[in-house]
Design an enzyme around this catalytic site. Structure first.
Site, PDB file in Angstrom:
ATOM      1  CE1 TYR A 143      95.475   6.255   9.668  1.00  0.00           C
ATOM      2  CE2 TYR A 143      96.698   8.309   9.765  1.00  0.00           C
ATOM      3  CZ  TYR A 143      95.883   7.375  10.361  1.00  0.00           C
ATOM      4  OH  TYR A 143      95.479   7.556  11.652  1.00  0.00           O
ATOM      5  CE  LYS A 188      86.107  -7.073  11.027  1.00  0.00           C
ATOM      6  NZ  LYS A 188      85.447  -7.481  12.280  1.00  0.00           N
ATOM      7  CG  ASP A 221      86.039  -7.450  15.743  1.00  0.00           C
ATOM      8  OD1 ASP A 221      87.074  -8.155  15.637  1.00  0.00           O
ATOM      9  OD2 ASP A 221      84.938  -7.809  15.296  1.00  0.00           O
ATOM     10  CG  ASP A 245      95.323   6.798  14.761  1.00  0.00           C
ATOM     11  OD1 ASP A 245      96.074   7.419  15.539  1.00  0.00           O
ATOM     12  OD2 ASP A 245      94.243   7.259  14.338  1.00  0.00           O
ATOM     13  CG  ASP A 249      94.245   7.910  20.655  1.00  0.00           C
ATOM     14  OD1 ASP A 249      95.454   7.965  20.342  1.00  0.00           O
ATOM     15  OD2 ASP A 249      93.491   8.907  20.626  1.00  0.00           O
TER      16      ASP A 249
HETATM   17  C1  IPM Z   1      98.843  10.052  15.614  1.00  0.00           C
HETATM   18  C2  IPM Z   1      97.868  11.099  15.151  1.00  0.00           C
HETATM   19  C3  IPM Z   1      98.027  11.289  13.655  1.00  0.00           C
HETATM   20  C4  IPM Z   1      97.708   9.982  12.978  1.00  0.00           C
HETATM   21  C5  IPM Z   1      97.168  12.416  13.054  1.00  0.00           C
HETATM   22  C6  IPM Z   1      97.431  13.733  13.734  1.00  0.00           C
HETATM   23  C7  IPM Z   1      97.367  12.536  11.569  1.00  0.00           C
HETATM   24  O1  IPM Z   1      96.571  10.754  15.501  1.00  0.00           O
HETATM   25  O2  IPM Z   1     100.065  10.249  15.454  1.00  0.00           O
HETATM   26  O3  IPM Z   1      98.418   9.035  16.150  1.00  0.00           O
HETATM   27  O4  IPM Z   1      96.542   9.645  12.771  1.00  0.00           O
HETATM   28  O5  IPM Z   1      98.660   9.260  12.644  1.00  0.00           O
HETATM   29 MN    MN Z   2      96.430   8.988  16.753  1.00  0.00          MN
END
Ligand code: IPM
Ligand code: MN
Length: 354
Positions: A143, A188, A221, A245, A249
């Protein structure tokens, strides 16, 4: 003891404004009950800040956050600012404030609620008893590495220092010690040099400082697979920025909705940023239907971690749990025709505060 706290409020873009507006009355209600005084100071970040100030993180926003006791954030981004060739992007504001406040550990609890099990695509019998906290490294890795772009190629550098790895592993291990005493480090290491450093440093920190916490390594993975096939096997998971990240999700589907996952971004000091893990959801923005629970639960984490108000935090969490038990669901969780609005869901939490 009643306290006074200054909270910087950064609604941001899309549903960010709606979920934050729904959460402030919950904080006010809890303050009222316990005699606390919270000053809310609203500032711009993300796309709205680009529109108003030309930059995604105005200096005034960062300064206010540095002086505050805590920061409550909605979400940033949207189609208006998503031109791939744009020089400034809303997301840069979020990355810059995380970095500017030194918030290297992003804590993301994943605990499926019994009332929402049916909303998960995963079989309910795999979900019962799941209680995971992902600690995502937040201010390093790909990042923040140098980026280059030419007509014929592009690159993003992934770099980690020993110090960056040590401090996030320590936070995660200390947390594991207060829970079931198990840490899973995800990398990884079969491909990436940064991951091999990550693994070495993690082994050393754990051996020297946390001999009582069991340590397991997983490749990212196969972790993505295990998270769905045997989520009960995990306690605290620590991983680098990008893997964290993506995995969170994915993990949100264990809880049934991205709209239920809260987060705390913490550093060495008291100030933290508290935000839902979901984004600005431009597709549903402005309709008043977004799920506010992730933001409300983030506000509970704010009370706990930045203000030291454990009982108040627990009372908000219990109220959200009761609202879920009563099937007060927004559209992401509700059966067709049964959904409540963003403000109705927040109101249901306020009514259930002990
Ligand atoms: C999160 C979001 C952010 C990230 C984006 C919006 C930059 O996806 O907080 O998980 O990738 O950190
Ligand atoms: Mn995110």
């Amino acid at each position: 003891m009643p306290i006074h706290a200054d909270i910087v409020v950064l609604p941001g873009d899309g549903i960010g404004t709606e979920i934050v507006a729904a959460t402030l009355p919950v904080l006010e209600a809890i303050a009222h009950r316990h005699g606390h005084r919270f000053g809310f100071h609203e500032h711009d970040i993300g796309g709205i800040a680009i529109d108003r100030h030309g930059v995604p993180l105005p200096a005034a926003t960062l300064e206010a956050a540095q002086k505050a006791d805590a920061v409550l954030l909605g979400a940033v981004g949207g189609p208006k600012w998503s031109d791939p060739n744009a020089k400034v992007r809303p997301e840069q504001g979020l990355l810059a404030i995380r970095k500017g406040l030194g918030l290297f550990a992003n804590v993301r609890p994943v605990r499926p609620h019994r009332a929402a099990l049916g909303a998960s695509p995963i079989k309910s019998e795999l979900l019962e008893g799941v209680d995971i906290v992902v600690v995502r490294e937040l201010t390093g890795g790909i990042y923040f590495g140098d980026k280059t772009r030419s007509d014929s190629d592009a690159s993003d550098l992934c770099r980690y220092t020993v110090v960056e790895i040590e401090r996030v592993v320590r936070s995660a291990a200390a947390l594991a010690r207060t829970r079931r005493g198990h840490l899973t480090s995800v990398d990884k290491a079969n491909v990436l040099e940064t991951s091999r450093l990550w693994r070495d440093v993690t082994n050393r920190v754990m051996r020297e400082e946390f001999p009582d916490v069991t340590l397991e390594h997983q490749l990212v993975d196969s972790m993505a697979m295990h998270l769905l096939s045997k989520p009960r096997a995990y306690d605290v998971i620590v991983t680098e920025n990008m893997f964290g990240d993506i995995l969170t999700d994915e993990a949100s589907m264990l809880a049934g909705s991205l709209g239920l996952l809260a987060s705390a971004s913490l550093g060495d000091g008291k100030v933290g940023i508290y935000e839902p893990i979901h984004g600005s959801a431009p597709d549903i923005a402005g309709k008043g239907i977004a799920n506010p629970y992730a933001t409300i639960l983030s506000a509970a984490m704010l009370l706990r971690h930045s203000l030291g108000l454990e009982a108040e935090a627990a009372s908000i969490e219990a109220a959200v749990s009761d609202a879920l038990d009563a099937k007060v669901f927004t559209a992401d969780l509700a059966a067709p025709g049964q959904a409540v609005s963003t403000t109705q869901a927040a109101q249901a939490v306020i009514e259930r505060l002990a």
